[in-house]
Each structure stands twice: as structure tokens, then as C-alpha cells.
Motif scaffolding. Sequence first.
Motif, PDB file in Angstrom:
ATOM      1  N   GLY A 191       0.777  -1.238   0.000  1.00  0.00           N
ATOM      2  CA  GLY A 191       0.000   0.000   0.000  1.00  0.00           C
ATOM      3  C   GLY A 191       0.800   1.274   0.000  1.00  0.00           C
ATOM      4  O   GLY A 191       0.241   2.354   0.188  1.00  0.00           O
ATOM      5  N   THR A 192       2.100   1.190  -0.232  1.00  0.00           N
ATOM      6  CA  THR A 192       2.926   2.394  -0.194  1.00  0.00           C
ATOM      7  C   THR A 192       3.195   2.986  -1.568  1.00  0.00           C
ATOM      8  O   THR A 192       3.805   4.047  -1.670  1.00  0.00           O
ATOM      9  N   GLY A 193       2.775   2.290  -2.643  1.00  0.00           N
ATOM     10  CA  GLY A 193       2.912   2.882  -3.977  1.00  0.00           C
ATOM     11  C   GLY A 193       3.821   2.144  -4.933  1.00  0.00           C
ATOM     12  O   GLY A 193       4.179   2.691  -5.986  1.00  0.00           O
ATOM     13  N   LYS A 194       4.201   0.888  -4.636  1.00  0.00           N
ATOM     14  CA  LYS A 194       5.107   0.150  -5.524  1.00  0.00           C
ATOM     15  C   LYS A 194       4.493  -0.051  -6.907  1.00  0.00           C
ATOM     16  O   LYS A 194       5.173   0.080  -7.928  1.00  0.00           O
ATOM     17  N   THR A 195       3.201  -0.375  -6.944  1.00  0.00           N
ATOM     18  CA  THR A 195       2.556  -0.661  -8.235  1.00  0.00           C
ATOM     19  C   THR A 195       2.546   0.568  -9.129  1.00  0.00           C
ATOM     20  O   THR A 195       2.786   0.471 -10.339  1.00  0.00           O
TER      21      THR A 195
END
Length: 521
Positions: A44-48
Motif C-alpha cells: 500500500g505504499t505505492g510500488k505498483t
Amino acid sequence: MNGDVMDEMEGRIFLGGGGEGYGTPQGLRLDYANRHGLIAGATGTGKTVTLQVLAQGFADAGVPVFLSDVKGDLSGLARPGSDTHKLHGPFTERAATIGLDLTYAAAPVTFWDLWGKAGHPVRTTVSEMGPLLLARLLDLTEVQEGVLNIAFRVADEEGLALLDLKDLQSLLIWVGQNADTLSLRYGNVASSSVGAIQRSLLILEGQGGDLLFGEPALELSDLMRIAPDGRGYINILAADRLMGAPRLYPTFLLWLLAELFEQLPEVGDPEKPKLVFFFDEAHLLFDGAPKALVDKVEQVARLIRSKGVGVYFVTQNPEDIPEDILGQLGNRVQHALRAFTAKDRKALQQAAQNYRDNPRFDIEDAIREVGVGEAVTSLLERKGIPGMAERTLIRPPASQLGPITEAERAAVMATSPVAGRYDVAVDRDSAFEVLARRADEAAKAAEAAEAAEDKADAEEREHKAGRRYSGTSVGKSTTRSRSSRGDSVGTAFAKSFARSIGSRAGRTLVRGVLGSLFRGR
């Protein structure tokens, strides 16, 4: 992107920038993009989003990309973003902060799927996968792997093509029935090991492995296509269902890397990569992997950059990657790590140690504190020197954030440059069919021998009857009768199994039971 930032990003993929309290704009140099990279951070930290931004950046620069879509979110690369999206407002604010003129655009995409539903079917052959990766895929012991290697050696010597799972299953039955002879030449071939491999193959078949193996096999050139407008295609493997087979997923991707390594020519240090490969959920590759396999991955990662291929591992924590491989990842994007336990705090400290110090902030604190869509980045600079760690606001994606609809996916597949090429499986002559023919020939030979024996017995009976009629004494002999009884059992057995050859199970059983009859053919 405004003019000043555009000038700075020449020959780079613009990853993000900074506002107050942040550093300079960050761009990944294309001439060092084949020196691999890491995208890490908690869920949920933005890797995608970072993966999506980099993938489209490479495509816009004319570099083909291969990535796995674990959650189904990355299909949005095939559609442009929209000002009606709920995040359009925050995106435009972020773009203004980092000096980006945000323009929405789709990327050229090819969808792939092992099951052939959410993309074009993707296959390889058993021979191309090889015994090392198959042993990993089947979770074999060292002894069982040795038997599998013997089976592959026998297939080479006998000219038996191993294309799909039924080819390998047929060969293993043959090996088991001829274990005594093979053991004298290659070492012990235990029937228990053959049985264990067969059971593992049944499990793999139930997980969809039978769909992976076969023809037409994937041609690597189809992963390296360039669109007419000069952009590279982004190849997206639907992996949401594939993740249910946690060994099948990483083994397939590792096979793909190995094939790229073996087939592509040396190019040294190109101006931009020939292909970029994103390995999502990378920890699955190394969980429980034997040292031989980890060594193979390290070798591929170390040498494949000279083939112009960049490999980017995507995982939650850098400690998921073995140190020898982690040390080869020059471009790094570290999203937030949480430190709730002593183990988490240790992992955070180790992650911070992998970055070049920046006197403006403490890296460990920054990795703990960055918000969603922010990261600590370190990208290679001139002469391959690691860039100083910077707190970076990741740029918004130009393509759609989130998945596309099934109808939109179908439309993309219908206009794909590989549409129709892999859709229909081909089952050409291979080990299964060859061994079936040999068994059939052996059964027919047994029938012919039985018929000849019956004829000889009838003639002998007539001859004896004639001698009795003439009063001639006949000496009793048991040699022929014993031979006749023994042979008739064998021929009857062969005939019985020959009649069952019409079914898959029957053909497989005949090949195994009659293996000794055609071993020397």
C-alpha cells in the motif's frame, strides 16, 4: 514537463521530483537502465504505481517491457488516464509540485495468460525448461532430481522430443520399467523416485502446468516488439490466478530470463536496454530455493545486462533478495517500510545502509516516514556511480490507474500483433507418440510370434498323431511345452494391453510394461 525539467531529463525516464523539503528531480538514465534495479516497500505504499510509471517510461523510450500483473491493476497501462478519475485532482497537484505537464496517454500493450483467458496463451516445452528448473518446480529431492536428469539424458539419446507433460510422464514410465538396465549405465534409478516424480507431475498438472508445456512455444521476438510509432510494447502476464501456484509463477519467469540470456547476443553497454523485465513478488523466487538455483539467478543477473536486458525486482523488503544479487541492483526506489517489531527495525536499518548518504536527512528516518506515493530513491549517475539518496515525490502515471474492463481487454487482444498465433495448441509427434508406436509394434510382434507358435504347435500335434497312427513310438520331451507355456503368457499379456492402446491411460501403460521389448529399437 516544464522546459527546465525537460532539459534535465534528456536521456532519462522522469520518475519524480520534489517540492519544499525534497531534493532535485529524479530520472533513471537509459544508458544505465540495464544495470538492474529494485522497487521495495510495504503493502500500500505505492510500488505498483512506481512500476507502472517506469514501465510506460521505458515503452515511450522505445524499450519493450515484460511484467507480471499480480493483482490485475496493471492492465490500466492499455488505457489513457482520465480527468474524471477520483485521483485526477491530487494527480494534477502533484504534477504541478514536481514540474510535470501531465498528459494522459495509453501504452502499446500485449496481454499474456497461462490459461489463455486474460491474454494470449504462453507456453514452453519440457525440453526448454530443462531438468534444473523442473526439479525446482516439482520440489524434488536431490535423488529425485538425479533420476529426472537421467530421464532427460535418455530422451536425448533415444531422440525423444519432450514437449508436454504427457511426453515426460510416458518417458518416466519407460525409465521405471527399464530401471535395472539404466542403473548399470547411469547409476541407481529407484522406482520410488520415479513414482515420486510422477506424483509431483500430477499435482503440477492440476495447478495448470499442463497448459504451460506444449506448442506453439513462446518466441522471444514476440516479447521485443516495437510499435509503428517507435514505442516499445509492454507485455503483461496475467498472474493473479498464477499466484495460486507459488512455484509455477517464479519458475516460469526464471525460465524466461534464462532463455533471454541464452538467445540474445552480446551488446555491451547500449544507449538504452533491448528489454526490461520486472519481477513482481520477487521473494517467491528465493523462498526455499536450493543454492544451485540461487547461484543460477545470480549468474543470470550478473551477465544478462551485457545482453541489453535490465531486471527490476519488486518486493516488500530488500532483505527478500539475496545479498549477492542485491549488490547488483544499481537503481533503487524504496517506498516506506514499517518498523513495528525488532525484526522490522533491523530490516529497516539494513535497507538504509544500501543507500549513499545524504547530509540533508537521515535515510533510516526517511524510509520510515515517507508517505504513499513518496520514496527514497538512488539512481545511477555518470560512470555508474550510485546517486545520492533523495526523498522523491513519484510522478502520476499517464495511463489509467487501476484495471480495465473485460471488453476493453478483449479489444486490445483482438488487435494485438500476435493475435491468433498462439491461440490453438499443436500436438506434434513427440515422445508420447513415439513410445506408443513402439509399444504397438512390440504388441504386434508378440501376436505374430504367438500365431507362428500356434501354427508350429498344430503341425507338431498333427505329426505326433500321424506317428501314433503308424504305431511309431514317440519320445516325450518337456522342453518345447515349457517354452510354449511361458511364451503364451507373455504374448497374451501383450495382446491384452495392445487392445487398450486406444485410451491415453492404456497407451501409457503399454509403453511402460513393454518397455523392455523396445528398449533397443
